[in-house]
Design an enzyme around this catalytic site. Structure first.
Site, mmCIF file in Angstrom:
data_model
loop_
_atom_site.group_PDB
_atom_site.id
_atom_site.type_symbol
_atom_site.label_atom_id
_atom_site.label_comp_id
_atom_site.label_asym_id
_atom_site.label_seq_id
_atom_site.Cartn_x
_atom_site.Cartn_y
_atom_site.Cartn_z
ATOM 1 N N ASP A 125 10.778 130.176 -1.124
ATOM 2 C CA ASP A 125 10.978 128.922 -0.383
ATOM 3 C C ASP A 125 12.467 128.566 -0.451
ATOM 4 O O ASP A 125 13.255 129.014 0.365
ATOM 5 C CB ASP A 125 10.065 127.851 -0.981
ATOM 6 C CG ASP A 125 10.148 126.519 -0.258
ATOM 7 O OD1 ASP A 125 10.748 126.458 0.821
ATOM 8 O OD2 ASP A 125 9.598 125.521 -0.785
ATOM 9 N N ARG A 139 -6.463 128.329 -4.507
ATOM 10 C CA ARG A 139 -5.927 129.670 -4.791
ATOM 11 C C ARG A 139 -6.898 130.777 -4.398
ATOM 12 O O ARG A 139 -6.498 131.903 -4.120
ATOM 13 C CB ARG A 139 -5.622 129.821 -6.286
ATOM 14 C CG ARG A 139 -4.461 128.973 -6.785
ATOM 15 C CD ARG A 139 -4.026 129.470 -8.156
ATOM 16 N NE ARG A 139 -3.206 128.516 -8.892
ATOM 17 C CZ ARG A 139 -1.879 128.422 -8.772
ATOM 18 N NH1 ARG A 139 -1.237 129.181 -7.924
ATOM 19 N NH2 ARG A 139 -1.210 127.546 -9.492
HETATM 20 P P1 IMP Z 1 11.316 128.249 -4.558
HETATM 21 O O1 IMP Z 1 11.822 128.221 -5.971
HETATM 22 O O2 IMP Z 1 11.661 126.996 -3.816
HETATM 23 O O3 IMP Z 1 11.698 129.489 -3.787
HETATM 24 O O4 IMP Z 1 9.763 128.133 -4.604
HETATM 25 C C1 IMP Z 1 8.978 129.123 -5.027
HETATM 26 C C2 IMP Z 1 7.747 128.579 -5.710
HETATM 27 O O5 IMP Z 1 7.336 127.294 -5.197
HETATM 28 C C3 IMP Z 1 6.619 129.515 -5.451
HETATM 29 O O6 IMP Z 1 6.501 130.411 -6.526
HETATM 30 C C4 IMP Z 1 5.428 128.600 -5.318
HETATM 31 O O7 IMP Z 1 4.839 128.453 -6.594
HETATM 32 C C5 IMP Z 1 5.969 127.257 -4.897
HETATM 33 N N1 IMP Z 1 5.806 127.015 -3.427
HETATM 34 C C6 IMP Z 1 6.777 126.936 -2.508
HETATM 35 N N2 IMP Z 1 6.283 126.710 -1.279
HETATM 36 C C7 IMP Z 1 4.935 126.660 -1.427
HETATM 37 C C8 IMP Z 1 3.837 126.475 -0.494
HETATM 38 O O8 IMP Z 1 3.990 126.317 0.734
HETATM 39 N N3 IMP Z 1 2.594 126.485 -1.048
HETATM 40 C C9 IMP Z 1 2.357 126.668 -2.374
HETATM 41 N N4 IMP Z 1 3.346 126.861 -3.257
HETATM 42 C C10 IMP Z 1 4.628 126.852 -2.802
#
Ligand code: IMP
Ligand code: MG
Length: 177
Positions: A105, A167
């Site tokens: 993300d 999940r």
């Molecule tokens: P990042 O650190 O922002 O790249 O986010 C990664 C983590 O955020 C992932 O491992 C997920 O656990 C959580 N995450 C981000 N977007 C989503 C989503 O749309 N649904 C569920 N979990 C998400």
């Protein structure tokens, strides 16, 4: 936001599409890692379904390790405090490491893990995610392998949760805003 029943959530990716894409992804990884042994490091807990389906398509020698990371944030769009627990992880010096996460993300989670594992001086380090929200990248980083590019929506299922739920859904669905 409450927890709508799964049937009310729009399907973004069907189980069939995911299966087919993961076969291609496994073939690519088999090809790229031919002749090498890989340590797959899964980031718990969202990765479990993706990981278990992907690794069964791998024909190279595979070791499996896990670490815990959570960014307490429900379905909010801003990433919360990132808590990391690598206490179960062996030293990965000299190993070919493939980091696996459910979704990329903002990139902060993967960025942090790459920092931790690089410090162990692995022989190589790459990352694979099922989903990539390309619009949201805040780190300038990109995953080495990904299943699908998706729009900036909160998704659940196939391992991904909202508030700990969903999940177990076999497909990827969208939580309405
Ligand atoms: P990042 O650190 O922002 O790249 O986010 C990664 C983590 O955020 C992932 O491992 C997920 O656990 C959580 N995450 C981000 N977007 C989503 C989503 O749309 N649904 C569920 N979990 C998400
Ligand atoms: Mg996660």
């Amino acid at each position: 936001m409450d927890h709508p029943p799964a049937e009310q959530l729009d399907v973004l990716l069907t189980r069939e599409r995911i299966d087919s894409r993961l076969r291609d992804l496994a073939a690519t990884i088999n090809n790229d890692y031919a002749g090498r042994e890989v340590v797959v490091v899964g980031i718990m807990s969202g990765v479990v379904v993706f990981l278990s389906d992907l690794i069964r398509g791998l024909e190279i020698p595979v070791r499996l390790e896990f670490l815990n990371a959570s960014s307490y944030r429900g379905a909010s769009t801003s990433a919360g405090e990132l808590a990391v627990d690598i206490s179960g992880l062996p030293v990965l010096t000299g190993q070919h490491v493939l980091l696996l996460d459910d979704i990329f993300d903002t990139g902060h989670t993967l960025n942090r893990m790459i920092g931790i594992i690089s410090a162990m001086q692995p022989a190589s380090l790459q990352s694979a995610v099922l989903l990539w929200k390309t619009e949201r990248n805040e780190t300038g980083l990109s995953p080495d392998y990904f299943g699908f590019e998706i729009p900036n929506k909160f998704v659940v299922g196939y391992g991904l949760d909202y508030d700990g739920l969903y999940r177990n859904l076999p497909d990827v669905r969208v939580i309405p805003e």
